[in-house]
Design an enzyme around this catalytic site. Structure first.
Site, PDB file in Angstrom:
ATOM      1  N   ASP A   9       0.913  -1.302  -0.048  1.00 32.64           N
ATOM      2  CA  ASP A   9      -0.054  -0.055  -0.057  1.00 32.64           C
ATOM      3  C   ASP A   9       1.094   1.363   0.000  1.00 32.64           C
ATOM      4  O   ASP A   9       1.815   1.405   0.886  1.00 32.64           O
ATOM      5  CB  ASP A   9      -0.976  -0.177   1.413  1.00 32.64           C
ATOM      6  CG  ASP A   9      -1.939   1.044   1.270  1.00 32.64           C
ATOM      7  OD1 ASP A   9      -3.215   0.678   1.445  1.00 32.64           O
ATOM      8  OD2 ASP A   9      -1.412   2.284   1.089  1.00 32.64           O
ATOM      9  N   ASP A 115      -3.889   2.349  -5.249  1.00 35.59           N
ATOM     10  CA  ASP A 115      -2.501   2.415  -4.530  1.00 35.59           C
ATOM     11  C   ASP A 115      -2.205   1.062  -3.761  1.00 35.59           C
ATOM     12  O   ASP A 115      -1.295   1.095  -2.938  1.00 35.59           O
ATOM     13  CB  ASP A 115      -2.448   3.573  -3.859  1.00 35.59           C
ATOM     14  CG  ASP A 115      -2.878   3.495  -2.291  1.00 35.59           C
ATOM     15  OD1 ASP A 115      -3.733   2.798  -2.132  1.00 35.59           O
ATOM     16  OD2 ASP A 115      -2.276   4.060  -1.525  1.00 35.59           O
ATOM     17  N   GLU A 116      -2.914  -0.081  -4.154  1.00 38.42           N
ATOM     18  CA  GLU A 116      -2.587  -1.263  -3.302  1.00 38.42           C
ATOM     19  C   GLU A 116      -2.736  -2.665  -4.060  1.00 38.42           C
ATOM     20  O   GLU A 116      -3.606  -2.488  -5.146  1.00 38.42           O
ATOM     21  CB  GLU A 116      -3.469  -1.169  -2.016  1.00 38.42           C
ATOM     22  CG  GLU A 116      -4.696  -1.606  -2.414  1.00 38.42           C
ATOM     23  CD  GLU A 116      -5.769  -1.598  -0.930  1.00 38.42           C
ATOM     24  OE1 GLU A 116      -5.572  -2.326  -0.005  1.00 38.42           O
ATOM     25  OE2 GLU A 116      -6.640  -0.434  -0.846  1.00 38.42           O
TER      26      GLU A 116
HETATM   27  P1  TTP Z   1      -5.208   5.203   1.120  1.00 38.26           P
HETATM   28  O1  TTP Z   1      -4.101   4.154   0.837  1.00 38.26           O
HETATM   29  O2  TTP Z   1      -6.350   4.571   1.790  1.00 38.26           O
HETATM   30  O3  TTP Z   1      -4.362   6.291   1.694  1.00 38.26           O
HETATM   31  P2  TTP Z   1      -3.197   6.960   1.455  1.00 38.26           P
HETATM   32  O4  TTP Z   1      -2.293   6.190   0.321  1.00 38.26           O
HETATM   33  O5  TTP Z   1      -3.388   8.532   1.012  1.00 38.26           O
HETATM   34  O6  TTP Z   1      -2.370   6.931   2.830  1.00 38.26           O
HETATM   35  P3  TTP Z   1      -1.816   5.786   3.461  1.00 38.26           P
HETATM   36  O7  TTP Z   1      -0.371   6.193   3.794  1.00 38.26           O
HETATM   37  O8  TTP Z   1      -2.579   5.772   4.791  1.00 38.26           O
HETATM   38  O9  TTP Z   1      -2.124   4.383   2.800  1.00 38.26           O
HETATM   39  O10 TTP Z   1      -5.694   5.575  -0.241  1.00 38.26           O
HETATM   40  C1  TTP Z   1      -5.019   5.751  -1.615  1.00 38.26           C
HETATM   41  C2  TTP Z   1      -5.434   7.024  -2.382  1.00 38.26           C
HETATM   42  O11 TTP Z   1      -6.886   6.923  -2.643  1.00 38.26           O
HETATM   43  C3  TTP Z   1      -5.266   8.300  -1.591  1.00 38.26           C
HETATM   44  O12 TTP Z   1      -4.043   8.773  -1.487  1.00 38.26           O
HETATM   45  C4  TTP Z   1      -6.417   9.243  -2.107  1.00 38.26           C
HETATM   46  C5  TTP Z   1      -7.444   8.092  -2.741  1.00 38.26           C
HETATM   47  N1  TTP Z   1      -8.496   8.227  -1.599  1.00 38.26           N
HETATM   48  C6  TTP Z   1      -9.511   8.837  -1.973  1.00 38.26           C
HETATM   49  O13 TTP Z   1      -9.735   9.816  -2.978  1.00 38.26           O
HETATM   50  N2  TTP Z   1     -10.921   8.970  -1.211  1.00 38.26           N
HETATM   51  C7  TTP Z   1     -10.784   8.192   0.069  1.00 38.26           C
HETATM   52  O14 TTP Z   1     -11.741   8.147   0.907  1.00 38.26           O
HETATM   53  C8  TTP Z   1      -9.698   7.322   0.478  1.00 38.26           C
HETATM   54  C9  TTP Z   1      -9.714   6.431   1.593  1.00 38.26           C
HETATM   55  C10 TTP Z   1      -8.805   7.216  -0.659  1.00 38.26           C
HETATM   56 MG    MG Z   2      -1.996   4.065   0.683  1.00 39.37          MG
END
Ligand code: TTP
Ligand code: MG
Length: 369
Positions: A9, A115-116
């Protein structure tokens, strides 16, 4: 050989990309999302970097709230938030590039969101080797994309996913099969994918806060509390999950063909073969997780190797073997008489293929987007 799954992730994904691309943003709290319009903006934050999270701004925080938190920080003498709008096309390109890197290290990769992704790393043979591989993968993402990722390694997707979130950013967490159950016990029920804030509150009213508390409940009680999902939870809270890592690569077409032992002129035999091919094609379609097709292509190779194809696209997608057989038969008929086979040549091979495939339901990679 133990089953070993990795979950990767990206850290603060959209925000990290913007920081990478605009050096002036580095070191500052950053929010990617809707325009705050001086506090009057509607919409939400897509994500924030870790400095903005320290102000209490997260994914889905209303942008007006983010603005207020930023102003409060400014008054307290801290740097205000920099707001950046969403550039989804750019993030999708980076997402593809990261997946490409991951596929160089791990042959079987299943993207799970922008992103995962999960990777099946069983072939490394041990947790030590899986860990080494994932360190190299993280390093390659850092060098080639100048971004950090967090990785979890575990005996299944559930444990790997929870583990990847544990030491963010830039984390690498390994949970072996024997440790999985104990690993989950002290975590909040929220750690279990599928338990959101509403369920969390519902469970808290029953005094259930930790995974350990959930383990005291039998399947019937879980079902009573949470409905159908409760039954699945019984296994999950014990660290059990058998969902396979699957490539969500969608084939463009699925086909089967049959070369006959001896060339065939008997139309009854050909019709029978076509019915068998239809069944086989539908079975393969289902194995790929797909359920519908729109285009049918029939290929006939004659005894002299002359090969002809005929195709038909249906007005609407179909999914049944009987429909496929009926349509394929219509395509075959001209080959059985003088229309497409004037010299009445015998047939050496029949092929049947379906195209324009879909799952029969919509898949949304970005959730809310
Ligand atoms: P996430 O992996 O949940 O968050 P992140 O990568 O920003 O942070 P973390 O380090 O905690 O993993 O989500 C990935 C991307 O998806 C995030 O950068 C933006 C998008 N996203 C949204 O647009 N809306 C949302 O509600 C979420 C959870 C994510
Ligand atoms: Mg993330």
């Amino acid at each position: 050989m133990p089953r070993i799954v990795a979950h990767l992730d990206m850290d603060a994904f959209f925000a990290a990309i913007e920081e990478r691309d605009t050096p002036a943003f580095r070191g500052l709290p950053l929010v990617v999302g809707a325009d705050p319009r001086g506090g009057k903006g509607r919409g939400v934050a897509a994500t924030s970097n870790y400095r903005a999270r320290a102000y209490g701004i997260h994914s889905a925080t209303p942008i007006s709230v983010a603005w207020r938190l930023s102003e409060a920080a400014r008054r307290a003498g801290k740097p205000p938030v920099t707001f950046v709008s969403v550039d989804m096309a750019k993030y999708a390109r980076v997402s593809d590039a990261v997946l490409g890197i991951m596929r160089r290290f791990i042959p079987l990769v299943e993207p799970a969101s922008i992103d995962e992704a999960y990777g099946d790393v069983s072939a490394t043979g041990s947790y030590e080797e899986a860990e080494r591989l994932c360190r190299e993968l993280k390093q390659a993402i850092r060098t080639e994309q100048r971004l950090t990722a967090s990785v979890g390694i575990g005996p299944n997707k559930l444990i790997a996913k929870i583990a990847s979130g544990l030491r963010k950013p830039d984390g690498l967490t390994v949970v072996r099969e024997a440790e999985a159950e104990a690993f989950l016990e002290p975590l909040s029920v929220r750690a279990i994918p599928g338990i959101g804030p509403k369920t969390e509150r519902h469970l808290a009213r029953q005094g259930i806060m930790l995974v350990r508390d959930l383990k005291t409940l039998g399947p019937a009680r879980l079902e009573g509390l949470l409905g159908k999902r409760g039954v699945e939870l019984y296994d999950k809270v014990r660290g059990l999950d058998s969902t396979p890592v699957e490539t969500s690569f969608q084939p463009k077409s699925i086909g089967e063909q049959e070369t006959f032992e001896t060339d065939v002129r008997d139309s009854r035999l050909l019709v029978e073969q076509l019915a068998a091919l239809s069944r086989d094609v539908i079975a393969r379609l289902h194995r790929e997780g797909l359920h519908r097709f729109r285009t049918i292509v029939l290929t006939v190779r004659f005894a002299d190797f002359e090969t002809k194809s005929r195709a038909r696209t249906l007005a609407r997608p179909a999914g049944e073997a009987v429909t496929l057989r009926r349509e394929a038969l219509k395509l075959l008929m001209p080959f059985l008489d003088r229309r497409d086979n004037p010299r009445r040549k015998a047939i050496r091979l029949l092929g049947l293929r379906v195209e324009q495939l879909d799952e029969g339901r919509q898949r949304n990679l970005y959730g809310q987007e």
